[in-house]
Design a protein around this motif. Structure first.
Motif, PDB file in Angstrom:
ATOM      1  N   LEU A 103       2.749   5.994  11.238  1.00 47.33           N
ATOM      2  CA  LEU A 103       2.481   4.600  11.220  1.00 47.33           C
ATOM      3  C   LEU A 103       1.491   4.211  12.086  1.00 47.33           C
ATOM      4  N   PHE A 104       0.789   3.215  11.689  1.00 48.77           N
ATOM      5  CA  PHE A 104      -0.151   2.669  12.898  1.00 48.77           C
ATOM      6  C   PHE A 104      -0.197   1.088  12.643  1.00 48.77           C
ATOM      7  N   ILE A 105      -0.571   0.488  13.646  1.00 51.57           N
ATOM      8  CA  ILE A 105      -0.477  -0.974  13.901  1.00 51.57           C
ATOM      9  C   ILE A 105      -1.959  -1.207  14.407  1.00 51.57           C
ATOM     10  N   GLN A 106      -2.965  -2.077  13.591  1.00 53.51           N
ATOM     11  CA  GLN A 106      -4.107  -2.249  14.024  1.00 53.51           C
ATOM     12  C   GLN A 106      -4.459  -3.775  13.498  1.00 53.51           C
ATOM     13  N   GLU A 107      -4.916  -4.427  14.417  1.00 49.45           N
ATOM     14  CA  GLU A 107      -5.315  -5.953  14.061  1.00 49.45           C
ATOM     15  C   GLU A 107      -4.448  -6.841  13.240  1.00 49.45           C
ATOM     16  N   ASP A 108      -3.076  -6.824  13.464  1.00 48.90           N
ATOM     17  CA  ASP A 108      -2.157  -7.360  12.760  1.00 48.90           C
ATOM     18  C   ASP A 108      -1.727  -6.842  11.350  1.00 48.90           C
ATOM     19  N   LYS A 109      -2.035  -5.543  10.924  1.00 49.24           N
ATOM     20  CA  LYS A 109      -1.907  -4.781  10.101  1.00 49.24           C
ATOM     21  C   LYS A 109      -0.991  -3.692  10.134  1.00 49.24           C
ATOM     22  N   VAL A 110      -0.313  -3.132   9.153  1.00 53.66           N
ATOM     23  CA  VAL A 110       0.434  -2.082   9.172  1.00 53.66           C
ATOM     24  C   VAL A 110      -0.430  -0.957   8.334  1.00 53.66           C
ATOM     25  N   LEU A 111      -0.704   0.150   8.773  1.00 53.44           N
ATOM     26  CA  LEU A 111      -1.328   1.214   8.160  1.00 53.44           C
ATOM     27  C   LEU A 111      -0.622   2.470   7.974  1.00 53.44           C
ATOM     28  N   LEU A 112      -0.904   3.251   7.098  1.00 53.19           N
ATOM     29  CA  LEU A 112      -0.330   4.625   6.995  1.00 53.19           C
ATOM     30  C   LEU A 112      -1.180   5.428   5.970  1.00 53.19           C
ATOM     31  N   PRO A 113      -1.320   6.619   6.223  1.00 58.02           N
ATOM     32  CA  PRO A 113      -1.929   7.494   5.283  1.00 58.02           C
ATOM     33  C   PRO A 113      -1.716   7.364   3.846  1.00 58.02           C
ATOM     34  N   PHE A 114      -2.707   7.270   3.006  1.00 55.81           N
ATOM     35  CA  PHE A 114      -2.344   6.899   1.648  1.00 55.81           C
ATOM     36  C   PHE A 114      -1.559   8.156   0.808  1.00 55.81           C
ATOM     37  N   GLU A 115      -0.570   7.925   0.499  1.00 58.44           N
ATOM     38  CA  GLU A 115       0.114   8.660  -0.575  1.00 58.44           C
ATOM     39  C   GLU A 115       0.790   7.786  -1.729  1.00 58.44           C
ATOM     40  N   MET A 116       0.361   8.173  -2.988  1.00 54.09           N
ATOM     41  CA  MET A 116       0.614   7.374  -3.992  1.00 54.09           C
ATOM     42  C   MET A 116       2.039   6.918  -4.301  1.00 54.09           C
ATOM     43  N   PRO A 117       2.938   8.090  -3.898  1.00 57.59           N
ATOM     44  CA  PRO A 117       4.357   7.688  -4.238  1.00 57.59           C
ATOM     45  C   PRO A 117       4.799   6.528  -3.139  1.00 57.59           C
ATOM     46  N   MET A 118       4.207   6.507  -2.009  1.00 56.70           N
ATOM     47  CA  MET A 118       4.809   5.622  -0.949  1.00 56.70           C
ATOM     48  C   MET A 118       4.069   4.389  -1.468  1.00 56.70           C
ATOM     49  N   PHE A 119       2.892   4.201  -1.868  1.00 58.05           N
ATOM     50  CA  PHE A 119       2.292   3.064  -2.261  1.00 58.05           C
ATOM     51  C   PHE A 119       3.128   2.328  -3.354  1.00 58.05           C
ATOM     52  N   ARG A 120       3.430   3.222  -4.482  1.00 58.97           N
ATOM     53  CA  ARG A 120       4.143   2.670  -5.397  1.00 58.97           C
ATOM     54  C   ARG A 120       5.713   2.193  -5.107  1.00 58.97           C
ATOM     55  N   TRP A 121       6.277   2.801  -4.057  1.00 65.59           N
ATOM     56  CA  TRP A 121       7.489   2.541  -3.379  1.00 65.59           C
ATOM     57  C   TRP A 121       7.348   0.824  -2.832  1.00 65.59           C
ATOM     58  N   LEU A 122       6.197   0.901  -2.072  1.00 63.57           N
ATOM     59  CA  LEU A 122       5.946  -0.230  -1.208  1.00 63.57           C
ATOM     60  C   LEU A 122       5.614  -1.518  -2.279  1.00 63.57           C
ATOM     61  N   GLU A 123       4.984  -1.131  -3.414  1.00 64.80           N
ATOM     62  CA  GLU A 123       4.809  -2.185  -4.365  1.00 64.80           C
ATOM     63  C   GLU A 123       6.268  -2.677  -4.992  1.00 64.80           C
ATOM     64  N   ALA A 124       6.891  -1.830  -5.441  1.00 60.07           N
ATOM     65  CA  ALA A 124       8.186  -1.935  -6.269  1.00 60.07           C
ATOM     66  C   ALA A 124       9.219  -2.648  -5.292  1.00 60.07           C
ATOM     67  N   SER A 125       9.017  -2.452  -3.751  1.00 64.14           N
ATOM     68  CA  SER A 125      10.002  -3.198  -2.970  1.00 64.14           C
ATOM     69  C   SER A 125       9.568  -4.540  -2.485  1.00 64.14           C
ATOM     70  N   GLY A 126       8.456  -5.014  -3.025  1.00 64.53           N
ATOM     71  CA  GLY A 126       8.016  -6.471  -2.978  1.00 64.53           C
ATOM     72  C   GLY A 126       6.803  -6.672  -1.966  1.00 64.53           C
ATOM     73  N   PHE A 127       6.343  -5.601  -1.224  1.00 65.01           N
ATOM     74  CA  PHE A 127       5.453  -5.483  -0.466  1.00 65.01           C
ATOM     75  C   PHE A 127       4.068  -5.674  -1.009  1.00 65.01           C
ATOM     76  N   LYS A 128       2.930  -5.931  -0.318  1.00 70.62           N
ATOM     77  CA  LYS A 128       1.638  -6.010  -1.157  1.00 70.62           C
ATOM     78  C   LYS A 128       0.640  -5.175  -0.503  1.00 70.62           C
ATOM     79  N   PRO A 129       0.961  -3.809  -0.513  1.00 69.53           N
ATOM     80  CA  PRO A 129      -0.145  -2.679  -0.196  1.00 69.53           C
ATOM     81  C   PRO A 129      -1.494  -2.731  -0.739  1.00 69.53           C
ATOM     82  N   GLU A 130      -2.497  -2.419  -0.135  1.00 67.26           N
ATOM     83  CA  GLU A 130      -3.746  -2.199  -0.576  1.00 67.26           C
ATOM     84  C   GLU A 130      -4.264  -0.887  -0.078  1.00 67.26           C
ATOM     85  N   LYS A 131      -5.156  -0.263  -1.147  1.00 67.23           N
ATOM     86  CA  LYS A 131      -5.676   1.081  -0.629  1.00 67.23           C
ATOM     87  C   LYS A 131      -7.103   0.743  -0.114  1.00 67.23           C
ATOM     88  N   GLN A 132      -7.326   1.185   1.247  1.00 67.56           N
ATOM     89  CA  GLN A 132      -8.775   1.092   1.847  1.00 67.56           C
ATOM     90  C   GLN A 132      -8.907   2.484   2.453  1.00 67.56           C
TER      91      GLN A 132
END
Length: 169
Positions: A103-132
């Motif tokens: 887990l990384f915290i940079q400029e008031d953002k939470v970042l983590l290495p991209f993994e599609m299952p985690m991206f989908r889980w975060l979306e389903a949990s109501g968060f608003k993840p972006e791939k960058q």
């Protein structure tokens, strides 16, 4: 060339000398022993003796009268989230950390290495993840230390919840 420690950082010690960068992936910055080549082809063997040493963007590994060798962390695909509140920040960090994902915290953002299952889980949990495509620079050390799952009394999540809770007066 064997490097046992950094000798500074370009942020604090800017230089006029030519810089030969050692390009590293984010996960290579925590490796204590590795062998790599700089952009200009210089062989570099990193052999950190102390536990917990890690390389950071701009770390100076070598300097002589002609050049400087410094670390460049490469961009990578990442999940980026901007939490809307301290509670949301604590919750998302807890959930990600509970899955033992860096887990990384940079400029008031939470970042983590991209993994599609985690991206989908975060979306389903109501968060608003972006791939960058970003440089993952500020690894939270707390998620790589040994820990147990028994008592929640001393976890970072509990501390954040206590800070975010309304104060009784």
């Amino acid at each position: 060339m064997i490097i046992n420690q950094t000798i500074g950082n370009l942020t604090e010690n800017p230089t006029e000398k030519p810089i030969d960068y050692l390009d590293l992936e984010w996960f290579e910055t925590t490796k204590r022993i590795q062998r790599k080549k700089t952009r200009q082809g210089t062989d570099v063997a990193i052999k950190f003796l102390k536990e917990g040493q890690r390389l950071r963007e701009g770390d100076i590994l070598f300097e002589d009268t002609e050049k400087v060798i410094a670390v460049n962390v490469l961009e990578t695909e990442a999940i980026v989230m901007v939490p809307g509140s301290l509670l949301e920040m604590g919750t998302v960090c807890y959930e990600i950390g509970n899955k033992h994902i860096p887990l990384f915290i940079q400029e008031d953002k939470v970042l983590l290495p991209f993994e599609m299952p985690m991206f989908r889980w975060l979306e389903a949990s109501g968060f608003k993840p972006e791939k960058q495509s970003v440089k993952l620079l500020n690894l939270l050390k707390s998620n790589v230390e040994p820990h147990g799952h028994g008592s929640l009394g001393s976890t970072i999540f509990t501390k954040i919840l206590k800070m975010a809770a309304p104060k009784d007066e």
